[in-house]
Write a protein that holds these residues in place. Structure first.
Motif, short mmCIF file in Angstrom:
data_model
loop_
_atom_site.label_atom_id
_atom_site.label_comp_id
_atom_site.label_asym_id
_atom_site.label_seq_id
_atom_site.Cartn_x
_atom_site.Cartn_y
_atom_site.Cartn_z
N TYR A 32 -35.57 -48.40 -0.91
CA TYR A 32 -36.45 -47.82 0.10
C TYR A 32 -36.78 -48.82 1.21
CZ TYR A 32 -37.29 -43.87 -2.95
OH TYR A 32 -37.13 -42.75 -3.71
N LEU A 99 -39.78 -44.81 2.81
CA LEU A 99 -38.77 -44.04 3.52
C LEU A 99 -37.41 -44.34 2.91
CD1 LEU A 99 -40.97 -45.39 5.72
CD2 LEU A 99 -39.75 -43.85 7.23
N PRO A 100 -36.43 -43.47 3.09
CA PRO A 100 -35.09 -43.71 2.51
C PRO A 100 -34.49 -45.02 3.01
CG PRO A 100 -35.29 -41.46 3.30
CD PRO A 100 -36.51 -42.18 3.78
N ILE A 103 -32.26 -45.12 6.26
CA ILE A 103 -32.76 -44.46 7.45
C ILE A 103 -32.30 -45.18 8.72
CG2 ILE A 103 -34.94 -45.77 7.39
CD1 ILE A 103 -36.36 -43.28 8.41
N CYS A 107 -38.86 -47.20 12.00
CA CYS A 107 -40.05 -46.66 11.35
C CYS A 107 -41.20 -46.57 12.33
CB CYS A 107 -40.43 -47.49 10.14
SG CYS A 107 -41.11 -49.10 10.52
N ALA A 112 -39.96 -41.02 12.63
CA ALA A 112 -39.93 -41.59 11.28
C ALA A 112 -40.86 -40.86 10.33
CB ALA A 112 -40.29 -43.07 11.34
N MET A 114 -41.26 -37.84 9.68
CA MET A 114 -40.66 -36.73 8.92
C MET A 114 -39.77 -37.22 7.79
SD MET A 114 -37.70 -35.25 11.46
CE MET A 114 -38.80 -35.14 12.87
N TYR A 115 -39.46 -38.53 7.77
CA TYR A 115 -38.61 -39.08 6.72
C TYR A 115 -39.39 -39.68 5.56
CZ TYR A 115 -34.76 -38.59 10.03
OH TYR A 115 -33.83 -38.09 10.89
N GLU A 117 -41.11 -40.19 2.30
CA GLU A 117 -41.01 -39.47 1.03
C GLU A 117 -42.27 -39.62 0.17
OE1 GLU A 117 -36.12 -39.85 0.55
OE2 GLU A 117 -37.45 -40.57 -1.03
#
Length: 129
Positions: A32, A99-100, A103, A107, A112, A114-115, A117
């Protein structure tokens, strides 16, 4: 269960410093990007800084460059945000987020959000003038 737990917020005078911590559990930390976001009353949530565990990539918002420093402790699965030369406009709730790892969006970009998690519960930072 995936959890991000923030700590270290508080009240500080302008020019002072604080260190925020984000302890992660239940996730493979290296997969991540871990980021810090903040939200002030009446404003949109914005990216402050993030660090990619896989490739060491680090990003900062222009508003905090030269004042904030992000780092990670691999053994503790913890990411830190050292905040120096704090200003009243830094007052906000600060959130840790995962975040993944792959990506391609900075960030600190609006997209960012919407990404993300996983979000932490947030910690309040208040900077008095």
């Amino acid at each position: 269960e995936v959890q991000l737990v923030e700590s270290g917020g508080g009240l500080v005078q302008a020019g002072g410093s604080l260190r925020l911590s984000c302890a992660a559990s239940g996730i493979a930390f290296d997969d991540y990007v871990i980021g810090w976001f903040r939200q002030s009353p009446g404003k949109e949530r914005e990216g402050v800084s993030c660090i990619s565990r896989s490739d060491g990539r680090i990003d900062y918002a222009d508003s905090v460059k030269g004042r904030f420093l992000i780092s990670s402790d691999n053994a503790k699965n913890t990411v830190y945000l050292q905040m120096n030369s704090l200003k009243p406009e830094d007052t906000a709730v600060y959130y840790c987020a995962a975040l993944p790892g792959g990506i391609q969006v900075r960030c600190t970009a609006v997209a960012a959000l919407m990404y993300v998690e996983v979000w932490g519960q947030g910690t309040l930072v208040t900077v008095s003038s």
